[in-house]
Scaffold this motif. Structure first.
Motif, short mmCIF file in Angstrom:
data_model
loop_
_atom_site.label_atom_id
_atom_site.label_comp_id
_atom_site.label_asym_id
_atom_site.label_seq_id
_atom_site.Cartn_x
_atom_site.Cartn_y
_atom_site.Cartn_z
N LYS A 183 0.88 -1.06 -0.25
CA LYS A 183 -0.04 0.05 0.01
C LYS A 183 0.85 1.18 0.20
O LYS A 183 0.44 2.48 0.12
N ASP A 184 2.32 0.90 0.02
CA ASP A 184 3.13 2.36 -0.11
C ASP A 184 4.13 2.14 -1.18
O ASP A 184 5.34 2.70 -1.06
N TYR A 185 3.64 1.65 -2.19
CA TYR A 185 4.55 1.12 -3.24
C TYR A 185 4.85 2.55 -4.09
O TYR A 185 3.99 3.26 -4.37
N PRO A 186 6.03 3.07 -4.40
CA PRO A 186 6.38 4.38 -4.96
C PRO A 186 5.84 4.54 -6.07
O PRO A 186 5.46 3.70 -6.88
N LYS A 187 5.17 5.80 -6.34
CA LYS A 187 4.30 6.40 -7.55
C LYS A 187 5.10 6.17 -8.88
O LYS A 187 4.60 5.70 -9.79
N LEU A 188 6.26 6.54 -8.88
CA LEU A 188 7.25 6.56 -9.99
C LEU A 188 7.00 4.89 -10.58
O LEU A 188 7.10 4.75 -11.88
N ARG A 299 17.50 5.30 -3.08
CA ARG A 299 18.50 5.79 -1.88
C ARG A 299 17.62 6.31 -1.08
O ARG A 299 17.88 6.31 0.15
N ASN A 300 16.50 6.90 -1.34
CA ASN A 300 15.31 7.37 -0.38
C ASN A 300 14.31 6.54 0.17
O ASN A 300 14.00 6.84 1.34
N GLU A 301 14.42 5.43 -0.45
CA GLU A 301 13.00 4.62 -0.23
C GLU A 301 13.71 3.06 0.50
O GLU A 301 13.00 2.53 1.21
N ASN A 302 14.80 2.74 -0.12
CA ASN A 302 14.91 1.24 0.09
C ASN A 302 15.99 1.16 1.43
O ASN A 302 17.08 2.02 1.47
N PHE A 402 10.04 -5.27 -7.07
CA PHE A 402 8.95 -5.86 -6.35
C PHE A 402 8.85 -5.34 -4.99
O PHE A 402 7.98 -5.21 -4.34
N TYR A 403 9.96 -4.82 -4.45
CA TYR A 403 10.26 -4.54 -2.94
C TYR A 403 11.01 -3.17 -3.16
O TYR A 403 12.12 -3.41 -2.42
N PRO A 404 10.57 -2.19 -3.54
CA PRO A 404 11.59 -0.99 -3.46
C PRO A 404 11.91 -0.52 -2.11
O PRO A 404 12.87 0.30 -2.00
N THR A 405 11.11 -0.69 -1.27
CA THR A 405 11.37 -0.14 0.10
C THR A 405 12.16 -1.07 0.79
O THR A 405 12.87 -1.01 2.10
N GLY A 406 12.47 -2.37 0.54
CA GLY A 406 12.96 -3.45 1.16
C GLY A 406 12.30 -3.86 2.27
O GLY A 406 12.74 -4.87 3.27
N LYS A 407 11.10 -3.45 2.48
CA LYS A 407 10.29 -4.05 3.88
C LYS A 407 8.85 -4.76 2.98
O LYS A 407 8.69 -4.64 2.06
N GLY A 408 8.75 -5.57 3.97
CA GLY A 408 7.43 -6.34 3.56
C GLY A 408 7.27 -7.77 4.33
O GLY A 408 8.20 -7.95 5.38
N GLN A 409 6.39 -8.85 3.85
CA GLN A 409 6.39 -9.89 4.72
C GLN A 409 6.90 -11.21 3.96
O GLN A 409 6.32 -11.23 2.92
N PHE A 410 8.04 -11.60 4.21
CA PHE A 410 8.77 -12.61 3.45
C PHE A 410 8.57 -13.90 4.20
O PHE A 410 8.46 -13.98 5.48
N TYR A 411 9.21 -14.77 3.40
CA TYR A 411 9.11 -16.11 4.03
C TYR A 411 10.44 -16.47 4.73
O TYR A 411 11.43 -16.22 4.34
N GLU A 412 10.10 -16.88 6.15
CA GLU A 412 11.26 -17.12 6.92
C GLU A 412 10.75 -18.76 7.82
O GLU A 412 11.18 -18.33 9.11
#
Length: 731
Positions: A183-188, A299-302, A402-412
């Motif tokens: 829900k916070d995927y960068p607009k660009l 650099r600003n988001e990831n 797919f994960y420009p912010t580097g955040k999310g729910q990943f498999y662990e």
């Protein structure tokens, strides 16, 4: 006699019964086998008559007495008697099982002989609905508008679902609960992914080079051996081991260009120049302004890019604050196993949610099981860090688009539902099945994976490799549970071969038949198919169904300006629903007659499109030319009503157009010497085929359909030239 028994005392009755028993025993000891058999038969008949006439209460009372009598005997028996009784019962059951098995085998053999005898008898031809090809209504699935009530995934109407409207292949009927979209995927990036960016040049370059752009922006990279095929539909095919690696040095050595996360150490302009130069060597031309915009966004988001910047800033700060003649501190960047996890290192210079910069102690101790980025190496070598495929950081490090912010729910290895303690462990297959489902963007967030194009194909190959590796790892670590020690023949053969070669045998790892796609799995299926032929005879009809990438049921479910190859999830889902409908139509509706056995094999073509081979064994064999001609046609249908009337056939315009579109082997040979089917100057499919005025059937039942030499033909373009296609090119 009856009156005397009525007045006798108990002692007299017991004495009389004792004498009768002794008399019967003497008589039984002296009787012949025939007399004994006759006596037992009479007793059995007598007891059966009594049981047939007894009431329910009498039957219940009799069974109760028998049970009590047996229990009394068992309570009073010795250990030897008990052991003897159990062994006797076991032997009796084994004998009964053997008798049943023999009787069953004899019954099968008798039925098989009868079937083979009947097969030789040619039955009269009964025209079934499958022989009618005119005005056939196509099976349509429509939009994927059936929504899973648990996770919101979109499905076709024919996909199996539970009573509550939930599906298994998306969320295991609500058992898997995860983050569905961003829900916070960068607009660009969203505008570029959805092709809504105002600069059409940006959109075009981005769409054609998603894999290259993703690789240049990522901190880690996927490595595998790519398999090159002839030009055609875009594809990604890999083989061998799949690796994920990243440079361990935070700055390149010597004259080497920046690579991976090193691009975030230098300034944006230098990083963009380095990326463009690296891709230019591979003949990939990108837009410099676009790449610089994406670099700034990362650099600003990831959070991982920020970690490299954090290391750079800390190193420069330490150099500025260092005293004269004092060597600057040696620093390292550590990526945590889990975001915001606790640390046990005191000399931390800087930290964020996924990484920290620390100064190692005198022994250079390194945190266990974590990714380390060195400021420098004493030997000056360029070293890569190989990431474990189950590491949760692999996805955000490898797929920044797919994960420009580097955040999310990943498999662990987490639970299906993190809020339910009783929930089972989430498997990696369930994780990827959940992530690649199409859902409503407003409700569940934006899913960039489905817009990835070739990058989506890479993601699926990567996911499959991880799932396969985890299954193999489970088998490797659970050999005792699989009873690997019972495979004595394998061990003996291995030791024998080792002795012949004069080498020590390695550790034996058994791959069981439950491993999908393994040798034992395939051998088991092959044995089942052969057994079916032995039991029911040779297959009567072989039907091949191939997915059509231009099928309207696929096209209407794609996003704007997408092509079928970009969405293997939609293609495969559509194919499987239509394949099951085909099998149901043949078996349940009996369009070719009653089906007594069937074997279905699903394969994937070199371009990733699935197709199936269905072998049906019918009760009514196609053992005459008349029967074969009714269902099989190996020539062009009439193209107009006049031609149909002259040949005594039925005219169907749609049938003619479909035959031209799907049933023609594109002319090869002299018309197209470089066609994929050409091997050593000849078509491996044996086209063009010979003309045959009648259908030919050999003694083994192999059929060559009729291919008459007539005036039916049409013209098609091959390599820019007009080529006349006749019946010889019909598949």
């Amino acid at each position: 006699m009856k009156e005397k028994r009525l007045i006798e005392s108990v002692e007299e009755k017991n004495e009389r019964l004792k004498k009768d028993a002794e008399s019967k025993q003497i008589k039984r000891e002296n009787e012949t086998e025939e007399e004994k058999k006759e006596r037992l038969q009479k007793d059995s008949q007598h007891k059966q008559i009594i049981r047939d006439n007894e009431t329910e209460e009498e039957k219940k009372e009799r069974l109760q007495k028998d049970l009590q009598h047996k229990q009394t005997i068992r309570d009073n028996e010795t250990e030897e008697e008990k052991k003897e009784r159990l062994e006797s019962n076991k032997l009796r059951k084994e004998i009964n099982r053997t008798i049943e098995k023999i009787e069953k085998q004899q019954k099968w053999e008798k039925e098989r002989d009868e079937r083979i005898k009947n097969e030789k008898t040619i039955l009269p031809f009964i025209r079934r609905p499958g022989a009618n090809f005119k005005d056939v209504k196509p099976f349509r699935l429509g939009k994927r508008d059936v929504i899973c009530t648990k996770c919101g995934a979109e499905h076709y109407r024919t996909e199996p679902r539970g009573k509550d409207g939930s599906f298994t292949n998306c969320c295991q009927q609500g058992k898997v609960k995860m983050e569905a979209g961003s829900k916070d995927y960068p607009k660009l990036m969203k505008d570029l992914m959805t092709k809504l960016h105002p600069d059409t040049n940006y959109v075009k370059v981005f769409d054609l080079n998603k894999r290259a752009i993703n690789s240049s922006l990522s901190c880690a990279h996927m490595y595998a051996t790519n398999v090159q095929l002839a030009p055609g539909v875009p594809y990604l095919k890999i083989q061998g081991k799949v690796l994920h690696k990243m440079p361990k040095l935070y700055y390149p050595t010597g004259n080497n260009a920046t690579f991976g996360g090193q691009n975030y150490i230098v300034d944006s302009g230098t990083a963009t120049t380095s990326r463009l130069a690296a891709l230019d060597k591979k003949n990939i031309k990108l837009n410099g302004e676009l790449m610089e915009e994406l670099d700034i966004l990362m650099r600003n988001e990831n959070v991982f890019a920020k970690s490299y910047v954090m290391l750079k800033d800390t190193v420069e700060k330490n150099k500025e604050t260092a005293q004269d003649n004092e060597a600057p501190k040696e620093l390292r960047l550590v990526f945590k196993n889990k975001p915001d996890s606790a640390r046990n290192y005191d000399k931390v210079e800087a930290e964020n949610e996924v990484a920290f910069v620390y100064q190692p102690g005198p022994n250079g101790e390194i945190p266990r099981d974590e990714i380390i980025i060195f400021e420098k190496r004493p030997d000056g070598q360029f070293v890569n860090e190989y990431l474990r495929e189950w590491d949760p950081k692999v996805e955000p490090l490898t797929y920044p688009l797919f994960y420009p912010t580097g955040k999310g729910q990943f498999y662990e290895g987490q639970k299906r539902d993190s809020n339910d303690e009783k929930s089972r462990k989430l498997t990696d297959r369930e994780y990827y099945a959940f992530k690649t489902q199409q859902r409503n963007e407003k409700t569940h967030g934006f899913n960039p994976i489905l817009y990835g194009g070739k990058l989506f194909l890479q993601y699926l190959c990567d996911a499959w490799a991880k799932v396969e590796a985890n299954r193999l790892r489970y088998i490797d670590t659970h050999q005792p549970k699989l009873r690997a020690a019972n495979y004595k023949e394998v061990h003996e053969a291995l030791f024998k071969k080792a002795m012949e070669l004069g080498k020590a045998p390695g550790t034996v790892k058994i791959l069981p038949s439950t491993f999908y796609g393994g040798p034992r799995f395939m051998r088991e299926l092959c044995s089942d198919a052969i057994s079916m032929v032995d039991e029911f005879g040779k297959p009567t009809a072989l039907i091949t169904m191939t997915v059509n990438p231009e099928d309207e049921d696929i096209i209407m479910n794609l996003y704007k300006d997408q092509k079928a190859w970009e969405r293997p999830d939609v293609v495969n889902s559509c194919f499987y629903q239509k394949m099951h409908e085909l099998i149901r139509y043949v078996e349940k509706s009996e369009i070719f007659g009653p089906v007594i056995a069937s074997v279905v094999v699903v394969e994937f073509q070199k371009r990733g499109l699935p197709h199936c081979h269905c072998a049906f064994t019918l009760k009514e064999k196609w053992d005459t030319v008349e029967k074969v001609d009714a269902y099989v046609r190996g020539y062009l249908p009439p193209k107009n009503q006049e031609e149909a009337d002259a040949a005594g056939e039925v005219y169907d315009k749609e049938d003619y157009e479909l035959t031209k579109k799907f049933m023609i082997h594109t002319p090869c040979g002299i018309h197209n010497p470089n066609a994929p089917c050409m091997v050593n100057g000849k078509c491996k499919r044996n086209f063009p085929r010979d003309n045959r005025e009648t259908t030919e059937m050999d003694v083994n039942g192999f059929t060559k359909p009729k291919c008459p030499k007539n005036d039916r033909s049409f013209t098609m373009k091959v390599k820019g030239k007009d080529v006349t296609v006749d019946n010889r090119w019909v598949q």
